[in-house]
Design a protein around this motif. Structure first.
Motif, mmCIF file in Angstrom:
data_model
loop_
_atom_site.group_PDB
_atom_site.id
_atom_site.type_symbol
_atom_site.label_atom_id
_atom_site.label_comp_id
_atom_site.label_asym_id
_atom_site.label_seq_id
_atom_site.Cartn_x
_atom_site.Cartn_y
_atom_site.Cartn_z
ATOM 1 N N ALA A 152 0.823 -1.206 0.000
ATOM 2 C CA ALA A 152 0.000 0.000 0.000
ATOM 3 C C ALA A 152 0.863 1.265 0.000
ATOM 4 N N ILE A 153 1.951 1.253 0.773
ATOM 5 C CA ILE A 153 2.834 2.422 0.809
ATOM 6 C C ILE A 153 3.418 2.692 -0.566
ATOM 7 N N VAL A 154 3.907 1.664 -1.212
ATOM 8 C CA VAL A 154 4.472 1.834 -2.555
ATOM 9 C C VAL A 154 3.401 2.311 -3.533
ATOM 10 N N ALA A 155 2.199 1.771 -3.412
ATOM 11 C CA ALA A 155 1.100 2.219 -4.271
ATOM 12 C C ALA A 155 0.843 3.711 -4.077
ATOM 13 N N GLY A 156 0.821 4.151 -2.817
ATOM 14 C CA GLY A 156 0.616 5.569 -2.550
ATOM 15 C C GLY A 156 1.710 6.433 -3.135
ATOM 16 N N LEU A 157 2.955 5.997 -3.020
ATOM 17 C CA LEU A 157 4.068 6.758 -3.586
ATOM 18 C C LEU A 157 3.937 6.915 -5.092
ATOM 19 N N MET A 158 3.254 5.952 -5.724
ATOM 20 C CA MET A 158 3.049 6.023 -7.171
ATOM 21 C C MET A 158 1.806 6.818 -7.542
ATOM 22 N N GLY A 159 1.091 7.321 -6.519
ATOM 23 C CA GLY A 159 -0.063 8.154 -6.785
ATOM 24 C C GLY A 159 -1.381 7.427 -6.813
ATOM 25 N N TRP A 160 -1.414 6.193 -6.329
ATOM 26 C CA TRP A 160 -2.647 5.409 -6.355
ATOM 27 C C TRP A 160 -3.473 5.643 -5.091
ATOM 28 N N ALA A 161 -4.778 5.661 -5.259
ATOM 29 C CA ALA A 161 -5.702 5.833 -4.142
ATOM 30 C C ALA A 161 -5.827 4.528 -3.344
ATOM 31 N N PRO A 162 -6.323 4.588 -2.101
ATOM 32 C CA PRO A 162 -6.459 3.387 -1.274
ATOM 33 C C PRO A 162 -7.393 2.320 -1.838
ATOM 34 N N ASP A 163 -8.259 2.691 -2.782
ATOM 35 C CA ASP A 163 -9.176 1.694 -3.358
ATOM 36 C C ASP A 163 -8.722 1.211 -4.737
ATOM 37 N N ASP A 164 -7.472 1.483 -5.107
ATOM 38 C CA ASP A 164 -6.965 1.070 -6.417
ATOM 39 C C ASP A 164 -6.780 -0.448 -6.444
ATOM 40 N N GLU A 165 -7.385 -1.090 -7.417
ATOM 41 C CA GLU A 165 -7.354 -2.552 -7.484
ATOM 42 C C GLU A 165 -5.970 -3.111 -7.800
ATOM 43 N N ARG A 166 -5.042 -2.241 -8.215
ATOM 44 C CA ARG A 166 -3.691 -2.706 -8.541
ATOM 45 C C ARG A 166 -2.779 -2.817 -7.319
ATOM 46 N N ILE A 167 -3.237 -2.413 -6.149
ATOM 47 C CA ILE A 167 -2.377 -2.371 -4.969
ATOM 48 C C ILE A 167 -1.658 -3.705 -4.711
#
Length: 221
Positions: free
Chosen positions: A60-75
């Motif tokens: 999740a942290i890496v996803a956030g650093l890439m600009g993804w929201a908490p509900d992004d299915e790619r997490i």
């Protein structure tokens, strides 16, 4: 009490604190840096350090650093996407002391053009987060509103000058918090606003003699 307090945020689970909050911490850290990082050293404290793999905190942290929201299915696949995007990242454990919230992260980030920033933030429950330190200066920032953050010399009139500049550009101040190391020493100021702040205003604030640095942090999802 609102609906978030009852059922939690819209997110990719399993945990609002360890997953959704972790993604928002990554989002807010990247916003503070001002660009998508190309290198990230991520230090996990307390519960984050002990349970991050089981709860997907690291993903999740890496996803956030890439600009993804908490509900992004790619997490769940964020590491693969990050590697493909050229983000160099690593995780380490750290002990920030017993007074530190157990869900805390220390970020050491670098941007593509030499930008760098060290950020300490915590996931405090229900997907909500709080940044408590930027580059060694204490702050208090939750990412719910756009914010101007300064590091400055603790001198008379600095707060008034920053407030006047924002008012003259029709920017309404929602909250303001000032932190200082000691009287006449170094200080930091977090000014949350009702709208984004134009770069020309930031330049004018940065031109105030006592201001050492100024940055704009947009609100995060």
């Amino acid at each position: 009490m609102n609906i978030i307090d009852v059922i939690g945020p819209v997110m990719i689970g399993p945990s609002s604190s360890h997953t959704a909050g972790a993604a928002r911490l990554g989002l807010l850290a990247a916003s503070i840096l001002g660009t998508k990082p190309v290198k990230a050293e991520i230090f996990l404290h307390g519960s984050f350090a002990e349970t991050h793999k089981g709860h997907g905190t690291d993903l999740a942290i890496v996803a956030g650093l890439m600009g993804w929201a908490p509900d992004d299915e790619r997490i769940p696949e964020s590491f693969e996407y990050a590697n493909n995007a050229g983000l160099d990242f690593c995780f380490n454990k750290i002990d920030l002391g017993s007074a530190t919230h157990p869900n805390t992260v220390l970020f050491k980030l670098e941007g593509p053009n030499g930008e760098s920033c060290e950020i300490v933030g915590s996931s405090i429950g229900g997907g909500q987060v709080r940044i408590t330190e930027i580059d060694g200066f204490p702050v208090e920032l939750d990412g719910k509103l756009p914010a101007v953050i300064t590091n400055h010399d603790d001198r008379r009139g600095v707060i008034a000058m920053v407030s006047s500049l924002l008012a003259n550009m029709n920017v309404n101040i929602a909250t303001m918090r000032v932190f200082r190391s000691n009287k006449g020493g170094l200080a930091s100021m977090v000014v949350e606003c009702d709208s984004a702040v134009d770069s020309s205003v930031l330049k004018a604030i940065g031109a105030i003699p006592a201001i050492r640095s100024v940055r704009f942090v947009d609100k995060v999802q």
